[in-house]
Design a protein around this motif. Structure first.
Motif, short mmCIF file in Angstrom:
data_model
loop_
_atom_site.label_atom_id
_atom_site.label_comp_id
_atom_site.label_asym_id
_atom_site.label_seq_id
_atom_site.Cartn_x
_atom_site.Cartn_y
_atom_site.Cartn_z
N PRO A 1 0.68 -0.92 -0.21
CA PRO A 1 -0.18 0.07 0.13
C PRO A 1 0.82 1.15 -0.11
CG PRO A 1 -0.38 -1.36 1.88
CD PRO A 1 0.80 -1.92 1.40
N ARG A 2 0.58 2.58 -0.45
CA ARG A 2 1.45 3.84 -1.04
C ARG A 2 0.97 3.61 0.74
NH1 ARG A 2 4.73 5.67 -3.79
NH2 ARG A 2 4.55 7.58 -3.82
N ILE A 3 0.82 4.22 1.32
CA ILE A 3 0.56 4.70 3.33
C ILE A 3 2.25 3.75 3.23
CG2 ILE A 3 -0.52 2.64 3.86
CD1 ILE A 3 -0.10 6.75 4.89
N LEU A 4 2.28 2.63 3.21
CA LEU A 4 3.45 1.92 3.41
C LEU A 4 4.43 3.13 3.18
CD1 LEU A 4 3.89 -0.38 6.10
CD2 LEU A 4 3.59 -2.21 4.13
N TYR A 5 4.76 2.47 1.98
CA TYR A 5 5.96 3.20 1.52
C TYR A 5 6.51 5.01 2.26
CZ TYR A 5 6.30 0.67 -3.02
OH TYR A 5 6.41 -0.04 -4.36
N ALA B 1 5.21 5.75 5.41
CA ALA B 1 5.70 5.32 6.35
C ALA B 1 7.25 5.07 6.94
CB ALA B 1 4.73 4.81 7.02
N THR B 2 7.66 4.17 5.90
CA THR B 2 8.63 3.35 5.53
C THR B 2 9.72 4.08 4.98
OG1 THR B 2 7.23 0.82 5.45
CG2 THR B 2 10.07 1.71 4.58
N TRP B 3 9.83 5.24 4.46
CA TRP B 3 10.59 5.92 4.00
C TRP B 3 11.13 7.01 4.37
CZ3 TRP B 3 14.72 5.74 1.08
CH2 TRP B 3 14.92 3.97 -0.04
N THR B 4 9.91 7.70 5.16
CA THR B 4 9.88 8.44 6.48
C THR B 4 10.64 8.32 7.29
OG1 THR B 4 7.77 9.76 6.00
CG2 THR B 4 8.96 9.97 8.00
N LEU B 5 9.84 7.27 8.20
CA LEU B 5 11.09 6.15 8.74
C LEU B 5 12.09 6.14 8.62
CD1 LEU B 5 8.82 4.02 10.68
CD2 LEU B 5 9.78 6.11 12.07
N VAL B 6 12.80 5.66 7.81
CA VAL B 6 14.14 5.42 6.96
C VAL B 6 15.23 6.67 7.40
CG1 VAL B 6 16.06 4.17 5.81
CG2 VAL B 6 14.26 2.84 6.00
N ILE B 7 14.48 7.58 6.09
CA ILE B 7 14.92 9.23 6.07
C ILE B 7 15.26 9.49 7.65
CG2 ILE B 7 14.89 11.09 5.32
CD1 ILE B 7 13.69 9.21 2.96
N ILE C 1 9.99 -2.00 -1.44
CA ILE C 1 9.76 -0.78 -0.67
C ILE C 1 11.04 -0.11 -1.05
CG2 ILE C 1 9.36 1.21 1.01
CD1 ILE C 1 6.82 -0.54 2.04
N MET C 2 12.34 -0.27 -0.09
CA MET C 2 13.52 -1.21 -0.36
C MET C 2 14.10 -0.07 -1.71
SD MET C 2 14.48 0.26 2.72
CE MET C 2 13.34 1.38 2.82
N GLY C 3 13.73 -1.11 -2.51
CA GLY C 3 14.10 -1.11 -4.06
C GLY C 3 14.90 -2.34 -3.96
#
Length: 131
Positions: free
Chosen positions: A28-32, A34-40, A90-92
């Motif tokens: 889901p887009r929200i998971l993208y 949320a994950t990238w917000t946390l990682v960054i 998500i991480m590509g």
């Protein structure tokens, strides 16, 4: 007549099930987000603490670098071990150029080895600079 009809129905059912199983759903887009917000957020704050820490944290710069390496190691290890998961998508990890060059099985090994190397660097840095 009935056994052959039954066998053909079962065979068709299993072929359709295999086709459905091969289709991977995108996360889901929200998971993208949320994950990238946390990682960054985590890596960005650690990077900031590594290169320009406030005066109170200057003595902890090597520990921040070790933590940065540990986080990178965890990400690479997770992408290698759970290559077909949503996190790796998500991480590509499935779209990286290394996949096109080596293929997914060798890339999984590469991600796993890279994760272990970063984890080893992080643990060594942590153990060398702990008081």
């Amino acid at each position: 007549m009935y056994p052959t009809l039954l066998m053909s129905l079962v065979k068709t059912f299993f072929q359709q099930a295999e086709e459905i199983m091969e289709i991977r759903q995108a996360p889901p887009r929200i998971l993208y987000i949320a994950t990238w917000t946390l990682v960054i957020g985590i890596l960005g704050s650690l990077f900031w603490l590594m290169i320009a820490p406030p005066a109170a944290y200057v003595n902890y710069q090597p520990l921040f670098q070790a933590t940065f390496d540990l986080v990178f190691g965890c990400i690479f290890l997770a992408c290698g071990l759970f290559f077909y998961s949503w996190f790796a998508t998500i991480m590509g990890a499935d779209k990286a150029p290394v996949i096109l060059h080596f293929g997914p099985n060798r890339a999984r090994i590469g991600y796993t080895v890279l994760g272990v190397v970063f984890l080893a660097l992080g643990v060594a840095g942590f153990l060398l600079h702990i008081r």
